[in-house]
Design an enzyme around this catalytic site. Structure first.
Site, PDB file in Angstrom:
ATOM      1  CE1 TYR A 145      -8.879  -4.221   0.611  1.00 41.97           C
ATOM      2  CE2 TYR A 145     -10.859  -3.902  -0.252  1.00 41.97           C
ATOM      3  CZ  TYR A 145     -10.146  -4.184   0.656  1.00 41.97           C
ATOM      4  OH  TYR A 145     -10.872  -3.944   1.732  1.00 41.97           O
ATOM      5  CB  SER A 149     -14.148  -6.248   2.287  1.00 41.87           C
ATOM      6  OG  SER A 149     -14.963  -5.502   1.342  1.00 41.87           O
ATOM      7  CE  LYS A 185      -9.516  -6.886   3.450  1.00 44.09           C
ATOM      8  NZ  LYS A 185      -8.613  -6.742   4.430  1.00 44.09           N
TER       9      LYS A 185
HETATM   10  P1  NAD Z   1      -6.078   2.122   6.973  1.00 41.94           P
HETATM   11  O1  NAD Z   1      -5.272   2.152   5.425  1.00 41.94           O
HETATM   12  O2  NAD Z   1      -6.528   3.277   7.497  1.00 41.94           O
HETATM   13  O3  NAD Z   1      -5.436   1.002   7.854  1.00 41.94           O
HETATM   14  C1  NAD Z   1      -4.810  -0.037   7.623  1.00 41.94           C
HETATM   15  C2  NAD Z   1      -3.370   0.132   8.514  1.00 41.94           C
HETATM   16  O4  NAD Z   1      -2.501  -0.780   8.065  1.00 41.94           O
HETATM   17  C3  NAD Z   1      -2.635   1.302   8.057  1.00 41.94           C
HETATM   18  O5  NAD Z   1      -2.492   2.089   9.086  1.00 41.94           O
HETATM   19  C4  NAD Z   1      -1.538   0.848   7.275  1.00 41.94           C
HETATM   20  O6  NAD Z   1      -0.479   1.683   7.655  1.00 41.94           O
HETATM   21  C5  NAD Z   1      -1.086  -0.419   8.123  1.00 41.94           C
HETATM   22  N1  NAD Z   1      -0.367  -1.638   7.056  1.00 41.94           N
HETATM   23  C6  NAD Z   1      -0.638  -1.870   5.935  1.00 41.94           C
HETATM   24  N2  NAD Z   1       0.185  -2.922   5.736  1.00 41.94           N
HETATM   25  C7  NAD Z   1       0.963  -3.010   6.613  1.00 41.94           C
HETATM   26  C8  NAD Z   1       2.107  -4.097   6.701  1.00 41.94           C
HETATM   27  N3  NAD Z   1       2.541  -4.799   6.053  1.00 41.94           N
HETATM   28  N4  NAD Z   1       2.503  -3.954   8.119  1.00 41.94           N
HETATM   29  C9  NAD Z   1       2.113  -3.127   9.057  1.00 41.94           C
HETATM   30  N5  NAD Z   1       1.102  -2.251   8.727  1.00 41.94           N
HETATM   31  C10 NAD Z   1       0.660  -2.298   7.543  1.00 41.94           C
HETATM   32  O7  NAD Z   1      -7.450   1.243   6.349  1.00 41.94           O
HETATM   33  P2  NAD Z   1      -8.757   0.978   7.123  1.00 41.94           P
HETATM   34  O8  NAD Z   1      -9.915   1.660   6.452  1.00 41.94           O
HETATM   35  O9  NAD Z   1      -8.536   1.433   8.497  1.00 41.94           O
HETATM   36  O10 NAD Z   1      -9.053  -0.655   6.942  1.00 41.94           O
HETATM   37  C11 NAD Z   1      -8.660  -1.386   7.765  1.00 41.94           C
HETATM   38  C12 NAD Z   1      -8.767  -3.012   7.388  1.00 41.94           C
HETATM   39  O11 NAD Z   1     -10.312  -2.896   7.151  1.00 41.94           O
HETATM   40  C13 NAD Z   1      -8.085  -3.296   6.111  1.00 41.94           C
HETATM   41  O12 NAD Z   1      -7.775  -4.516   6.115  1.00 41.94           O
HETATM   42  C14 NAD Z   1      -9.163  -2.965   5.074  1.00 41.94           C
HETATM   43  O13 NAD Z   1      -8.822  -3.850   3.881  1.00 41.94           O
HETATM   44  C15 NAD Z   1     -10.411  -3.570   5.760  1.00 41.94           C
HETATM   45  N6  NAD Z   1     -11.707  -2.770   5.274  1.00 41.94           N
HETATM   46  C16 NAD Z   1     -11.653  -1.444   5.132  1.00 41.94           C
HETATM   47  C17 NAD Z   1     -12.776  -0.990   4.363  1.00 41.94           C
HETATM   48  C18 NAD Z   1     -13.026   0.567   4.281  1.00 41.94           C
HETATM   49  O14 NAD Z   1     -13.778   0.893   3.560  1.00 41.94           O
HETATM   50  N7  NAD Z   1     -12.221   1.488   4.942  1.00 41.94           N
HETATM   51  C19 NAD Z   1     -13.878  -1.662   4.023  1.00 41.94           C
HETATM   52  C20 NAD Z   1     -13.773  -3.137   4.376  1.00 41.94           C
HETATM   53  C21 NAD Z   1     -12.711  -3.567   4.961  1.00 41.94           C
HETATM   54  N1  UFG Z   2     -18.850   7.572  -5.700  1.00 43.75           N
HETATM   55  C1  UFG Z   2     -19.264   8.882  -6.476  1.00 43.75           C
HETATM   56  N2  UFG Z   2     -18.193   9.505  -6.578  1.00 43.75           N
HETATM   57  C2  UFG Z   2     -16.883   9.542  -5.995  1.00 43.75           C
HETATM   58  C3  UFG Z   2     -16.854   8.447  -5.176  1.00 43.75           C
HETATM   59  C4  UFG Z   2     -17.809   7.620  -4.862  1.00 43.75           C
HETATM   60  O1  UFG Z   2     -20.162   8.970  -7.054  1.00 43.75           O
HETATM   61  O2  UFG Z   2     -16.212  10.516  -6.174  1.00 43.75           O
HETATM   62  C5  UFG Z   2     -20.183   6.645  -5.522  1.00 43.75           C
HETATM   63  C6  UFG Z   2     -19.638   5.375  -6.080  1.00 43.75           C
HETATM   64  O3  UFG Z   2     -19.951   5.146  -7.493  1.00 43.75           O
HETATM   65  C7  UFG Z   2     -20.511   4.430  -5.175  1.00 43.75           C
HETATM   66  C8  UFG Z   2     -20.346   5.171  -3.860  1.00 43.75           C
HETATM   67  O4  UFG Z   2     -20.202   6.472  -4.146  1.00 43.75           O
HETATM   68  O5  UFG Z   2     -21.659   4.450  -5.697  1.00 43.75           O
HETATM   69  C9  UFG Z   2     -19.605   4.505  -2.756  1.00 43.75           C
HETATM   70  O6  UFG Z   2     -18.360   4.509  -3.442  1.00 43.75           O
HETATM   71  P1  UFG Z   2     -17.190   4.313  -2.485  1.00 43.75           P
HETATM   72  O7  UFG Z   2     -15.838   4.347  -3.104  1.00 43.75           O
HETATM   73  O8  UFG Z   2     -17.091   5.131  -1.338  1.00 43.75           O
HETATM   74  O9  UFG Z   2     -17.208   2.642  -2.000  1.00 43.75           O
HETATM   75  P2  UFG Z   2     -17.540   1.461  -2.633  1.00 43.75           P
HETATM   76  O10 UFG Z   2     -18.816   0.763  -2.183  1.00 43.75           O
HETATM   77  O11 UFG Z   2     -17.285   1.314  -4.017  1.00 43.75           O
HETATM   78  O12 UFG Z   2     -16.305   0.462  -2.009  1.00 43.75           O
HETATM   79  C10 UFG Z   2     -16.003   0.545  -0.582  1.00 43.75           C
HETATM   80  C11 UFG Z   2     -14.728   0.104  -0.442  1.00 43.75           C
HETATM   81  C12 UFG Z   2     -14.323  -1.117  -0.697  1.00 43.75           C
HETATM   82  C13 UFG Z   2     -14.999  -2.203  -0.524  1.00 43.75           C
HETATM   83  C14 UFG Z   2     -16.695  -1.914  -0.683  1.00 43.75           C
HETATM   84  C15 UFG Z   2     -17.550  -3.219  -0.002  1.00 43.75           C
HETATM   85  O13 UFG Z   2     -13.811   1.186  -0.889  1.00 43.75           O
HETATM   86  O14 UFG Z   2     -12.842  -1.325  -0.224  1.00 43.75           O
HETATM   87  O15 UFG Z   2     -16.999  -0.828   0.099  1.00 43.75           O
HETATM   88  O16 UFG Z   2     -17.250  -3.156   1.461  1.00 43.75           O
HETATM   89  F1  UFG Z   2     -14.898  -3.347  -0.937  1.00 43.75           F
END
Ligand code: NAD
Ligand code: UFG
Length: 335
Positions: free
Chosen positions: A149, A124, A153
């Site tokens: 979290y 991330s 990473k």
């Molecule tokens: P998500 O929660 O939709 O998917 C993660 C999946 O992993 C879920 O289906 C959950 O049930 C499964 N899981 C969690 N722990 C587990 C375990 N111990 N064993 C088996 N399954 C398990 O999240 P996502 O948005 O699809 O994210 C996928 C990956 O990308 C994650 O590692 C997350 O940290 C990373 N990531 C996500 C974002 C974002 O904004 N969505 C940003 C940066 C990185």
């Molecule tokens: N925001 C609002 N109101 C809300 C929710 C969010 O104003 O109800 C704003 C936040 O303040 C921020 C922007 O929308 O300025 C985006 O917020 P998100 O929570 O959607 O995303 P972030 O950038 O805070 O974080 C996301 C993921 C993290 C990841 C990060 C960088 O949630 O897991 O991007 O990849 F680490």
């Protein structure tokens, strides 16, 4: 080629499963369903017309993982499984470290036993912490993330680098995602978090569908053109394609650890997002301005040059696409 997706019923994993199947890969999914539902498997099959093998198991369960690798001729792994809620991780650091670190260690240990040494990992942008410039480049040192979290990473990136140092037969791709939003154009796959969402797009979806009254925009006095924070939002289907490119690249590369930002490079503000969502979908999204959220940065975005050059990957979809597809999915999910 058979690829194992840990966390493959989740938001990003399910979209990646579709793109892999469409490209001719065989897909095996392991997920404990802590944050997803089993019917996602049917939806993946419905979209692609292809079979997917599913194991409901925890990646920390070494016996279950061993069985999966014994029963399938797996050639590579994409490791999505993990807990990902920034706020929750501050309240439950032990659970986050336990889940995200133990699952990675069990996974790489099982892979080593079965001589599978190709892995793509979901990292991330949060690993950059605070840098001198908001345009994050892979050459910048990992910083201090604002949450446990994020620290998981940082630690997992380090673990994977150490695994390679000790055994240079590994091929490792670390993908640093920026802000994934949007949904599959079929409206079948997308992000529908339980309870009150933390992230912007799911919150907007719930306000547009009148499940929540109004959006609070956290702060309008940031050092950005309209005062609201700017982020690098990218469409989840573009992101899913990045995984395909990363896998292909590993096949053609020497062993090693490769790190890529996956983002558009074009930051958008919270207000731009809300206004685009309203105009593209012709729907109201009532909002008010509230205080800043702790830990939020004014802006950050990807320098995507390395992924463009080395992976031949570029985010193609627009903010309009992201808003349209998100709403299309949210409407479907309500029915
Ligand atoms: P998500 O929660 O939709 O998917 C993660 C999946 O992993 C879920 O289906 C959950 O049930 C499964 N899981 C969690 N722990 C587990 C375990 N111990 N064993 C088996 N399954 C398990 O999240 P996502 O948005 O699809 O994210 C996928 C990956 O990308 C994650 O590692 C997350 O940290 C990373 N990531 C996500 C974002 C974002 O904004 N969505 C940003 C940066 C990185
Ligand atoms: N925001 C609002 N109101 C809300 C929710 C969010 O104003 O109800 C704003 C936040 O303040 C921020 C922007 O929308 O300025 C985006 O917020 P998100 O929570 O959607 O995303 P972030 O950038 O805070 O974080 C996301 C993921 C993290 C990841 C990060 C960088 O949630 O897991 O991007 O990849 F680490």
């Amino acid at each position: 080629m058979k690829i194992l997706l840990t966390g493959g019923t989740g938001y990003i994993g399910s979209h990646t499963a579709v793109q892999l199947l469409n490209a001719g890969y065989d897909v095996v999914i392991v997920d404990n369903l802590v944050n997803s539902k089993e019917d996602t498997i049917d939806k993946i099959k419905q979209i692609t017309g292809k079979e997917v093998k599913f194991y409901k198991a925890d990646v920390r369960d070494a016996e279950a993982m061993d069985k999966i690798f014994s029963e399938n001729d797996i050639e590579g792994v994409i490791h999505f499984a993990g807990l990902k809620a920034v706020g929750e991780s501050c309240e439950k650091p032990i659970e986050y470290y336990q889940n995200n670190l133990d699952s990675t260690l069990t996974l790489v240990d099982t892979m080593r036993k079965h001589n599978v040494k190709k892995i793509v990992f979901s990292s991330s942008a949060t690993i950059y912490g605070i840098q001198e410039s908001p345009k994050y480049v892979e050459t910048m040192k990992r910083g201090t993330p604002s949450s446990p979290y994020g620290t998981t990473k940082v630690m997992i990136e380090q673990i994977l680098e150490d695994v390679y140092k000790a055994d240079p037969e590994w091929k490792i791709s670390i993908l640093r995602y920026f802000n994934p939003v949007g949904a599959h154009e079929s409206g079948l796959l997308g992000e529908d978090p339980k309870g009150i969402p933390n992230n912007l797009m799911p919150y907007i979806q719930k306000v547009a569908s009148k499940q929540l009254e109004q959006l609070t925009i956290f702060g309008n006095d940031y050092n950005t053109p309209d005062g609201t924070c700017r982020r690098d939002y990218l469409h989840v289907v573009d992101l899913a394609n990045g995984h395909l490119k990363a896998l292909e690249k590993l096949d053609g590369s020497e062993n090693g650890v490769y790190i890529y930002n996956l983002g558009t490079g074009n930051p958008k503000s919270v207000l731009e997002m809300v206004n685009t969502f309203k105009s593209v979908n012709n729907i109201d999204v009532p909002f008010k301005f509230g205080p800043r959220r702790e830990g939020d940065l004014d802006e950050f975005f990807a320098d995507p040059t390395k992924a463009e050059k080395e992976l031949d990957w570029k985010a193609e979809k627009t903010l309009e696409d992201m808003c349209r597809d998100s709403w299309n999915f949210a409407k479907n999910a309500m029915n």
